[in-house]
Write a protein that holds these residues in place. Structure first.
Motif, PDB file in Angstrom:
ATOM      1  N   LYS A  85      42.090  62.355  60.118  1.00  0.00           N
ATOM      2  CA  LYS A  85      42.157  61.065  60.774  1.00  0.00           C
ATOM      3  C   LYS A  85      41.432  60.008  59.960  1.00  0.00           C
TER       4      LYS A  85
ATOM      5  N   GLU B 106      37.255  60.755  61.461  1.00  0.00           N
ATOM      6  CA  GLU B 106      37.058  62.113  61.962  1.00  0.00           C
ATOM      7  C   GLU B 106      35.569  62.343  62.170  1.00  0.00           C
TER       8      GLU B 106
ATOM      9  N   ARG C 141      31.248  67.544  60.912  1.00  0.00           N
ATOM     10  CA  ARG C 141      31.148  68.907  61.437  1.00  0.00           C
ATOM     11  C   ARG C 141      29.985  69.697  60.831  1.00  0.00           C
TER      12      ARG C 141
ATOM     13  N   ILE D 153      37.038  74.538  57.438  1.00  0.00           N
ATOM     14  CA  ILE D 153      36.884  73.141  57.037  1.00  0.00           C
ATOM     15  C   ILE D 153      38.257  72.481  57.007  1.00  0.00           C
TER      16      ILE D 153
ATOM     17  N   SER E 209      42.713  73.316  57.260  1.00  0.00           N
ATOM     18  CA  SER E 209      43.812  74.269  57.396  1.00  0.00           C
ATOM     19  C   SER E 209      44.790  74.185  56.230  1.00  0.00           C
TER      20      SER E 209
ATOM     21  N   SER F  71      40.066  66.007  56.945  1.00  0.00           N
ATOM     22  CA  SER F  71      39.156  66.975  57.579  1.00  0.00           C
ATOM     23  C   SER F  71      38.185  67.542  56.558  1.00  0.00           C
TER      24      SER F  71
ATOM     25  N   ALA G  66      45.001  64.705  67.762  1.00  0.00           N
ATOM     26  CA  ALA G  66      43.943  65.388  67.019  1.00  0.00           C
ATOM     27  C   ALA G  66      42.597  64.748  67.287  1.00  0.00           C
ATOM     28  N   LEU G  67      41.632  65.577  67.621  1.00  0.00           N
ATOM     29  CA  LEU G  67      40.250  65.127  67.635  1.00  0.00           C
ATOM     30  C   LEU G  67      39.651  65.649  66.329  1.00  0.00           C
ATOM     31  N   THR G  68      38.393  66.052  66.341  1.00  0.00           N
ATOM     32  CA  THR G  68      37.788  66.513  65.099  1.00  0.00           C
ATOM     33  C   THR G  68      38.071  68.000  64.894  1.00  0.00           C
ATOM     34  N   SER G  69      38.734  68.319  63.801  1.00  0.00           N
ATOM     35  CA  SER G  69      39.219  69.682  63.603  1.00  0.00           C
ATOM     36  C   SER G  69      39.665  69.874  62.172  1.00  0.00           C
ATOM     37  N   CYS G  70      40.300  71.016  61.904  1.00  0.00           N
ATOM     38  CA  CYS G  70      40.841  71.263  60.563  1.00  0.00           C
ATOM     39  C   CYS G  70      42.323  70.986  60.494  1.00  0.00           C
ATOM     40  N   TYR G  71      42.917  70.542  61.602  1.00  0.00           N
ATOM     41  CA  TYR G  71      44.356  70.287  61.696  1.00  0.00           C
ATOM     42  C   TYR G  71      45.199  71.561  61.633  1.00  0.00           C
ATOM     43  N   GLY G  72      44.550  72.715  61.749  1.00  0.00           N
ATOM     44  CA  GLY G  72      45.274  73.984  61.629  1.00  0.00           C
ATOM     45  C   GLY G  72      46.199  74.269  62.795  1.00  0.00           C
TER      46      GLY G  72
ATOM     47  N   PHE H 198      50.664  62.028  64.977  1.00  0.00           N
ATOM     48  CA  PHE H 198      50.347  61.326  63.735  1.00  0.00           C
ATOM     49  C   PHE H 198      50.537  62.187  62.494  1.00  0.00           C
TER      50      PHE H 198
ATOM     51  N   SER I  64      33.996  64.874  69.080  1.00  0.00           N
ATOM     52  CA  SER I  64      32.850  64.752  68.172  1.00  0.00           C
ATOM     53  C   SER I  64      32.415  63.328  67.869  1.00  0.00           C
ATOM     54  N   THR I  65      33.116  62.342  68.451  1.00  0.00           N
ATOM     55  CA  THR I  65      32.659  60.954  68.304  1.00  0.00           C
ATOM     56  C   THR I  65      32.837  60.272  69.661  1.00  0.00           C
TER      57      THR I  65
ATOM     58  N   GLU J 241      36.346  59.482  70.381  1.00  0.00           N
ATOM     59  CA  GLU J 241      37.177  60.597  70.870  1.00  0.00           C
ATOM     60  C   GLU J 241      36.991  60.839  72.368  1.00  0.00           C
TER      61      GLU J 241
ATOM     62  N   LEU K 250      39.391  58.504  73.765  1.00  0.00           N
ATOM     63  CA  LEU K 250      40.758  58.968  73.505  1.00  0.00           C
ATOM     64  C   LEU K 250      41.177  60.053  74.497  1.00  0.00           C
TER      65      LEU K 250
END
Lengths: 429, 263
Positions: free
Chosen positions: A19, A40, A43, A64, A66, A421, B11-17, B41, B63-64, B67, B70
């Motif tokens: 993001k 984002e 973390r 960290i 994907s 990310s 998506a929030l805070t993540s690895c997008y996996g 997005f 995490s923010t 968010e 959101l």
């Protein structure tokens, strides 16, 4: 009287990993400020793995990101193995590189077809291209599936590969599966070449043409690839990976949870497929070498859009390289998947080439636990350079329709294939 | 003709996996006959964060402060909210040290550097809004998505899995990593659904799908093995925290594991 200008903003850039947004502030004299806002949340990966058991920390690091989780896993494991004084056997190293290549193939295919191509064909979303561009979407899915299948077989899954462990692998695929992998790779070669053809025809915007400092890992054994022990700069300078902090200096910037990096503390620089080609093209071989020689003008070091074509070239290269590495492993068949390791105290640095460029892990191990961790990711390295190029684009187009300006600046960002990310976890302890 | 179901993937805070896994589902292309994507997005430039949707998939931890806003907005605009993956459901690996002081973490990471956004410690989505369904895993399996989405699309409700990874591991005929190697495999107390993916590769489960309740079948007998193998309470607790840091019953559960086997 002063004119009033509203900043032109893209709050959330679509079709990138993570993001982030772009903010362009315009004044009477033109573009005043350009910011890539990285929104984002942080973390704290290095902080949270401190004092944790080494194997558990190694399970967490790939999370960290994907899109390049295999890159994170393999780089972290190499740093950890260096720290404890373990060197994997050649055939294990070869198969780890095949797994890494699976990540490269999946990531490049995904980036090129699903994230970049829709811009050029006038779509907002690649899924909508299915009817009109059946062949292209078919190739995208085939290449992506090949990459993720390779990661499934060698890594236990395509995202967050648990099968890579200290000392080797949990389990290895059987010989028939590796033979099949070779076959599927060679069947994919024409599709990669088609991809290269396709991307060689796409516009590389001259607005962002200019000198770029490129950094890439110098490949081990002088064969183009992923692993190495030195970092090469396009100005001719070379330094051992361990010295990265001296030459790739980070700074906190106000508009981003990710730090920015500067070469020798001053100059922005680029990492990624294009940087690998610029610095290491003489180590390419096979079909990719031929394509490189015949398309040198399009793979020029001075335009970030050439990074897309460089990735397409790497699809061709890594498919051929994957076949050769599997052969190297098969020559030693049967292979024991894992050697016993002793978790000794020590310090290790590993820099490898993730799909988007250099990723660096530094780990210190004490009493079986992580005593120090430092991780820098390709997107964190690239952010400062990316801002330079977004500004160049904005300076040429700030008077245009804001929608056009947004579209063009987003394309610049996408050409870098950013992994936001990745960039945000960054810590220094 | 019935209208298409409107989907949002946020998506929030993540690895997008989780989104990557979703995007990697080949059947998604066919599903487009039944679903319309209002906001996603990662794949769509015409995404509208404010659109009304039938199903909202949320990946990532809160995490923010942005968010927090959101997720509240998503809740208002969605009929069904699905928390997807370990971060949204349990706060994710970034919650491993959730009890550490944020300012301290910030200082070690960013020094005196200031950033204009407001960070906070990672939390599960459910700490802020009502969640209707959860898809577990880091990342979830493709079949988890297909099952949930498919079930919603036929107008029904997907079920939760309430048995541990060990069940699937036995069915696959794997040698037991906990009993035979004495490694801290979390299979006995982790929610199944992955077909014992990691144990099938000889890798001890790290519990990415989160803990099952401890009132399920076999809990006592399986949990007993941890102690028999000489694993300590601290070791198991620390390992479970990787993916369960926000589980309020965590300590109680680990306590029970080590109590039950008292001679």
């Amino acid at each position: 009287m002063k004119n009033l200008y509203l900043p032109i903003t893209v709050d959330h850039i679509a079709r990138v990993e993570g993001k982030g947004g772009v903010e362009i502030v315009v004044g009477d004299e033109g573009v005043k400020e350009v910011r890539l806002n990285i929104i984002e949340g942080p973390r704290f990966f290095e902080a949270i793995t401190l004092g944790k058991k080494l194997d558990e920390a190694l399970a967490v690091y790939p999370r960290i990101c994907s899109f390049c989780s295999a890159a994170h896993k393999l780089t972290a494991v190499e740093a950890a193995e260096k720290a404890i004084g373990f060197t994997p056997r050649e055939e294990i190293q070869a198969l780890r590189e095949v797994l890494y290549i699976g990540d490269m193939i999946e990531s490049h295919a995904l980036h090129l077809y699903l994230l970049v191509l829709p811009d050029y064909l006038g779509y907002s979303n690649p899924l909508k291209m299915v009817n009109e561009y059946k062949k292209e979407i078919g190739i995208a899915l085939d290449l992506k599936n090949l990459g993720s299948w390779m990661m499934d077989e060698l890594g236990a899954r395509a995202i967050h590969q648990e099968n890579v462990v200290l000392g080797g692998f949990g389990k290895l695929p059987d010989k028939a599966t590796l033979e099949l992998m070779k076959k599927r790779l060679s069947e994919a070669l024409p599709k990669a070449e088609y991809t290269f053809e396709l991307f060689s025809k796409l516009e590389q915007y001259e607005e962002v043409e200019g000198p770029i400092i490129h950094m890439a890992v110098k490949p081990r054994g002088d064969v183009y690839g992923i692993y190495g022990d030195y970092i090469k700069v396009s100005d001719g300078f070379e330094f051992p990976s361990e010295d990265y902090k001296k030459h790739m200096v980070e700074r906190v910037v106000e508009h981003s949870f990710a730090k920015h990096s500067f070469y020798n503390g001053e100059k922005p620089f680029m990492v990624g497929a294009l940087s690998r080609l610029v610095n290491n093209a003489e180590t390419l071989y096979g079909r990719a070498r031929e394509l490189y020689e015949s398309h040198k003008d399009l793979l020029r070091p001075t335009n970030p859009f050439a990074n897309n074509l460089a990735q397409a070239l790497e699809l061709v290269y890594f498919i051929e390289r994957g076949i050769d590495l599997i052969d190297e492993a098969l020559a030693k068949w049967p292979i024991r998947p894992r050697d016993p390791v002793e978790i000794k105290d020590g310090f290790g640095v590993s820099s490898t080439e993730a799909p988007r460029g250099i990723v660096t892990y530094t780990l210190e191990v004490k009493d079986g636990k992580v005593a120090y961790a430092d991780i820098i990711t390709p997107t964190a390295f690239n952010l400062a350079m990316m801002e330079v190029h977004v500004r160049m684009m904005a300076e040429k187009h700030y008077n245009d329709d804001p929608e056009r300006l947004k579209y063009l600046t987003e394309m610049v960002v996408r050409a870098y294939d950013p992994c936001i990310s990745c960039s945000v976890h960054v810590a220094r302890l | 003709m019935r209208r298409k179901a409107r989907i949002g993937f946020y998506a929030l805070t993540s690895c997008y996996g989780c989104q990557l896994q979703f995007a990697m589902i080949d059947e998604l292309v066919q599903a487009l006959e039944k679903i319309g994507i209002e906001c996603w997005f990662m794949l769509d430039r015409n995404s509208d964060e404010n659109a009304q949707v039938d199903i909202a998939f949320i990946e990532g931890s809160v995490s923010t402060e942005e968010e927090v806003e959101l997720v509240k907005k998503i809740r208002e605009n969605a009929k069904i909210v699905v928390a997807v993956g370990s971060c949204a459901v349990h706060g994710g690996v970034q919650s491993w040290e959730k009890d550490k002081n944020l300012e301290e973490l910030w200082k070690t990471v960013y020094g005196d550097g200031k950033v204009k956004f407001e960070p906070k410690m990672a939390e599960p989505v459910e700490n802020y809004i009502k969640v209707d369904y959860r898809i577990y895993g880091c990342p979830p399996e493709k079949k988890d998505f297909l099952y949930a989405l498919g079930t919603f699309l036929v107008g029904s409700w997907p079920e939760d899995i309430d048995y541990p990874v060990c069940v699937e591991c036995r069915l696959k005929g794997n040698p037991c990593i906990l009993i035979e190697k004495g490694e801290p495999c979390l299979g006995p107390i982790t929610r199944a659904g992955c077909d014992a993916r990691c144990p099938s590769y000889g890798i001890a489960c790290i519990g990415c799908r989160g803990a099952i309740g401890y009132d399920v079948a076999w809990f006592d007998s399986l949990a007993k093995t941890f102690r028999e193998k000489g694993l300590t309470k601290e070791e198991i607790l620390e390992r479970m925290k990787i993916f369960n840091a926000h589980n309020p019953k965590l300590e109680e559960m680990v306590e029970k594991i080590f109590q039950e086997v008292k001679e």
